[in-house]
Scaffold this motif. Sequence first.
Motif, mmCIF file in Angstrom:
data_model
loop_
_atom_site.group_PDB
_atom_site.id
_atom_site.type_symbol
_atom_site.label_atom_id
_atom_site.label_comp_id
_atom_site.label_asym_id
_atom_site.label_seq_id
_atom_site.Cartn_x
_atom_site.Cartn_y
_atom_site.Cartn_z
ATOM 1 N N ASN A 122 0.822 -1.216 0.000
ATOM 2 C CA ASN A 122 0.000 0.000 0.000
ATOM 3 C C ASN A 122 0.855 1.266 0.000
ATOM 4 O O ASN A 122 0.483 2.275 -0.599
ATOM 5 C CB ASN A 122 -0.937 0.001 1.209
ATOM 6 N N SER A 123 2.002 1.213 0.657
ATOM 7 C CA SER A 123 2.883 2.383 0.705
ATOM 8 C C SER A 123 3.601 2.597 -0.628
ATOM 9 O O SER A 123 3.979 3.726 -0.946
ATOM 10 C CB SER A 123 3.905 2.226 1.834
ATOM 11 N N PHE A 124 3.811 1.536 -1.381
ATOM 12 C CA PHE A 124 4.469 1.659 -2.681
ATOM 13 C C PHE A 124 3.678 2.555 -3.644
ATOM 14 O O PHE A 124 4.242 3.119 -4.576
ATOM 15 C CB PHE A 124 4.667 0.287 -3.330
ATOM 16 N N MET A 173 11.926 0.870 6.430
ATOM 17 C CA MET A 173 12.604 0.503 5.190
ATOM 18 C C MET A 173 12.254 1.502 4.084
ATOM 19 O O MET A 173 13.125 1.975 3.342
ATOM 20 C CB MET A 173 12.186 -0.904 4.757
ATOM 21 N N LEU A 174 10.989 1.824 3.965
ATOM 22 C CA LEU A 174 10.542 2.748 2.921
ATOM 23 C C LEU A 174 11.097 4.152 3.140
ATOM 24 O O LEU A 174 11.462 4.841 2.182
ATOM 25 C CB LEU A 174 9.017 2.778 2.873
ATOM 26 N N LYS A 175 11.165 4.586 4.389
ATOM 27 C CA LYS A 175 11.733 5.898 4.692
ATOM 28 C C LYS A 175 13.196 5.953 4.270
ATOM 29 O O LYS A 175 13.675 6.955 3.714
ATOM 30 C CB LYS A 175 11.594 6.180 6.189
ATOM 31 N N GLY A 176 13.913 4.854 4.523
ATOM 32 C CA GLY A 176 15.325 4.808 4.160
ATOM 33 C C GLY A 176 15.567 4.861 2.667
ATOM 34 O O GLY A 176 16.606 5.361 2.218
ATOM 35 N N PHE A 177 14.626 4.337 1.872
ATOM 36 C CA PHE A 177 14.800 4.296 0.409
ATOM 37 C C PHE A 177 13.930 5.315 -0.319
ATOM 38 O O PHE A 177 13.886 5.313 -1.555
ATOM 39 C CB PHE A 177 14.459 2.897 -0.120
ATOM 40 N N ALA A 215 15.308 0.238 -4.930
ATOM 41 C CA ALA A 215 14.669 0.877 -3.785
ATOM 42 C C ALA A 215 13.407 0.138 -3.348
ATOM 43 O O ALA A 215 13.025 0.197 -2.180
ATOM 44 C CB ALA A 215 14.330 2.328 -4.129
ATOM 45 N N TYR A 216 12.726 -0.534 -4.260
ATOM 46 C CA TYR A 216 11.559 -1.327 -3.860
ATOM 47 C C TYR A 216 11.852 -2.816 -3.875
ATOM 48 O O TYR A 216 11.090 -3.604 -3.299
ATOM 49 C CB TYR A 216 10.348 -1.019 -4.752
ATOM 50 N N GLN A 217 12.946 -3.249 -4.510
ATOM 51 C CA GLN A 217 13.293 -4.669 -4.520
ATOM 52 C C GLN A 217 13.883 -5.118 -3.186
ATOM 53 O O GLN A 217 13.575 -6.211 -2.699
ATOM 54 C CB GLN A 217 14.273 -4.963 -5.656
ATOM 55 N N THR A 225 4.221 8.170 9.020
ATOM 56 C CA THR A 225 3.831 6.761 9.046
ATOM 57 C C THR A 225 4.635 5.993 10.078
ATOM 58 O O THR A 225 4.101 5.134 10.796
ATOM 59 C CB THR A 225 4.024 6.134 7.653
ATOM 60 N N ILE A 226 5.938 6.292 10.171
ATOM 61 C CA ILE A 226 6.777 5.641 11.183
ATOM 62 C C ILE A 226 6.281 5.998 12.582
ATOM 63 O O ILE A 226 6.120 5.127 13.452
ATOM 64 C CB ILE A 226 8.255 6.057 11.010
#
Length: 582
Positions: free
Chosen positions: A82-84, A219-223, A231-233, A366-367
Motif C-alpha cells: 500500500n505504501s508503494f 525501510m521505505l523511509k530509508g529508500f 529501492a523497492y526490490q 507513518t513511522i
Amino acid sequence: MDIAKMEAKEINNVEEKSIDTGLNDEAQNYINYFVESAKESENAEKTMPLLEGIKRYPKATFWSFVLSLCIVMEGYDTNLLNSFYGFEAFQKKFGTFYPEKDGGIWEIPAHWQTTLSMCVNVGEFVGLFIAGLVSDRIGYRWTLIGSLMLVIGFIFILFFSTSLGMIAAGEILLGLPWGAFQTLTVTYASEVCPLVLRVYLTTWVNLCWVLGQLISSCMLKGFSGNKHPIAYQIPWAVQWVWPLPIAIGIYLAPESPWWLVKKGKFKEAKHSMERLLTHTEGMPDNSLVAQQMVNKIELTLKQREAEENSSSASYLDCFKNGNWRRTRIGALTWLAQNICGSSLMGYSTYFLIQAGMSDSNSFTFTIIQYVFGLCGTLGSWFLSKRAGRFTIYFYGLCVLAVIMIIVGILGVVVDATGSNKPSWGVGAMLLLFTFTYDLTVGPLCYCIVTEIPTSSLRTKSVVISRNVYNVAGIIIAVIMPYMLNPTAWNWKAKTGFFWAGFCIASAVWCWFDLPETKGRTFAELDVLFAQGVKSRKFRTTPVEIFNTDELIGKFGSDGVKAIAQHVEVTDEEEMMHPIDKE
C-alpha cells in the motif's frame, strides 16, 4: 393415559436409580476422582493470579510468541504494498504518467491499486479455508512450517516482477500461507495458555502486526529518496530473512494439547502440556497438573458433543446446533475491526500525500504512527486488566467514530480554504486514531474471536470470522483507491465521514450482541451459550460445570467411566488405583 405415563416415568426413574446405585464403590470413586480432577484444574485456572501464571507458564508464553512472529511478515508486506503507491521509484517503474495533473505526475492507476490490494485478500480467503482443513489433519505446527516454506518460494515472484500482473500473481500466492498465519497463531495462543494470560498472548498477535508495519515503514523511509528499482526490490528481499528461523522455532514448539486431545492422542497431549508447564515451589508435580488439564479438555469437548448431539467438527457445524450465534459474533467482531477506518492506517503514507503533506513528511508520519500503535497495544495489556473485553471494544469504537468525524471536517476545511495547513491536523488525528485503535479494537479482537467459538470448532470458526474480515477487505480494496486517488473520486480526508458511519453502526451492534468474556473459561462459555444467556448478562450469570450427576445423566455412568479410562490410559497405574494416590 396420564396415569400410564406417570407410571412409566416412575419405572424409568427407578431403573436409572438402580443403575446408579448399582455402581460399586470403586467405580463410583473412580468417576468422582476423574471429574473432580477436571474441576480442580478448571478452578485453578480461573483463580490463578497473573504473577503465578507468568511463573507457571513462561514456556507457553515463549512458544506462543515464536509462532505469532509469522504475523510480522504479513504486516510487513501488506503495508509495503500500500505504501508503494506513493513511492516514486515504484510509480515510475509500474505507473502511468498523467501530464494533465499538476504539471504531470506518475501514478499507479486506481484500478490497479484496487486489483493489487484485492489480490492479497483473495489469496488469504482461500488460504484460510485450506489452513483450517490441513491443520485439522496434521496439526498447527506442520501447517505453519509448510506455509513458511511457501513464503520463501513466492517472494521470488515479487522480487523479480516486471509488471503489475506479476505482482498481482505473487500477492495472491503469498495470501495462501498468510491465511494460515492469521488463523493458527491466534488459535494456538489461546489454547496453550491459562485464562489469566489469554488476553496478553492473543493481543500479542496485534503487536506483531504493528511491528511488521513499523519495520516496512522504516525501510521505505530509508529508500524514499532513491529512484533506482532496487529501492523497492530490497524491501521485498528482506522477507527472506524471517521464514527459516521462525520455522525452526515452530518445529521445536509443542503441539496444541487441545488439538491432540481432539485427535485422541492423550499421551502426546499430556507430554505437550508438561512441556508448557514450569514447576514452582509449593505447586503440584507437573505430571499431575498436566493429567488434570487433559481430563478437563476431554470433558469440555465431550460435553459439547453431548449438548449438540454431534461429534463432527466441520465448517457446516459452525452454522447449526446453536453454534450460529457464536459464529455470528466472532465474524462481526472481526468485521468491525476492518470497517472502523483501520484501512486508512495501511494507506497512511498515500493518504497523507493526497491530503497535502510532502512525501518525506508522510513517510516520517507513518513511522511515528506505528510507534503509536506499539504503545497502544502495550497499553491495552494494562487496560484489559481493569476493563472487560466488551467495554474496551464498545467504547473504542465510539472514540474512533469521533476521530473519523474530525478527520472528515478537516478534509472539508482543506477543500474550502485551499490551504495544506489542515493536513497536519489530519496527520495528528491519524496518530490519535492509530493509538486508540491499537489500545482497544485492534488487539482485543484477537482475544474475543478465540474465546467465543466452541472448543471443538475454534479453528474453523476463526477461519470463517477472518474470512468475513477478508471479504470486507476485498470490498475496501476496491473502493479505497478510488476514494484517495486524485485521478478518481479524490475524496482525500473527507473519507473520514464514510468510516465514521461504519464505526457508529458497529458500536450499535456491539451493544446488543457482543457478550463479556473476561474471566470466563472455555468450559464456562460453552455453558452460557448452551443456556442461551443474553449477551449483557454474561458477566453476572453464575455457572456450574462438570457436575458429576449431570455428566452421568448425559453419558451414563459407563459413559463417564469410559471417557476417564480413555483419557487416563496415559498413566495406567493411576487409572487403576486413583483413590490410593490420595
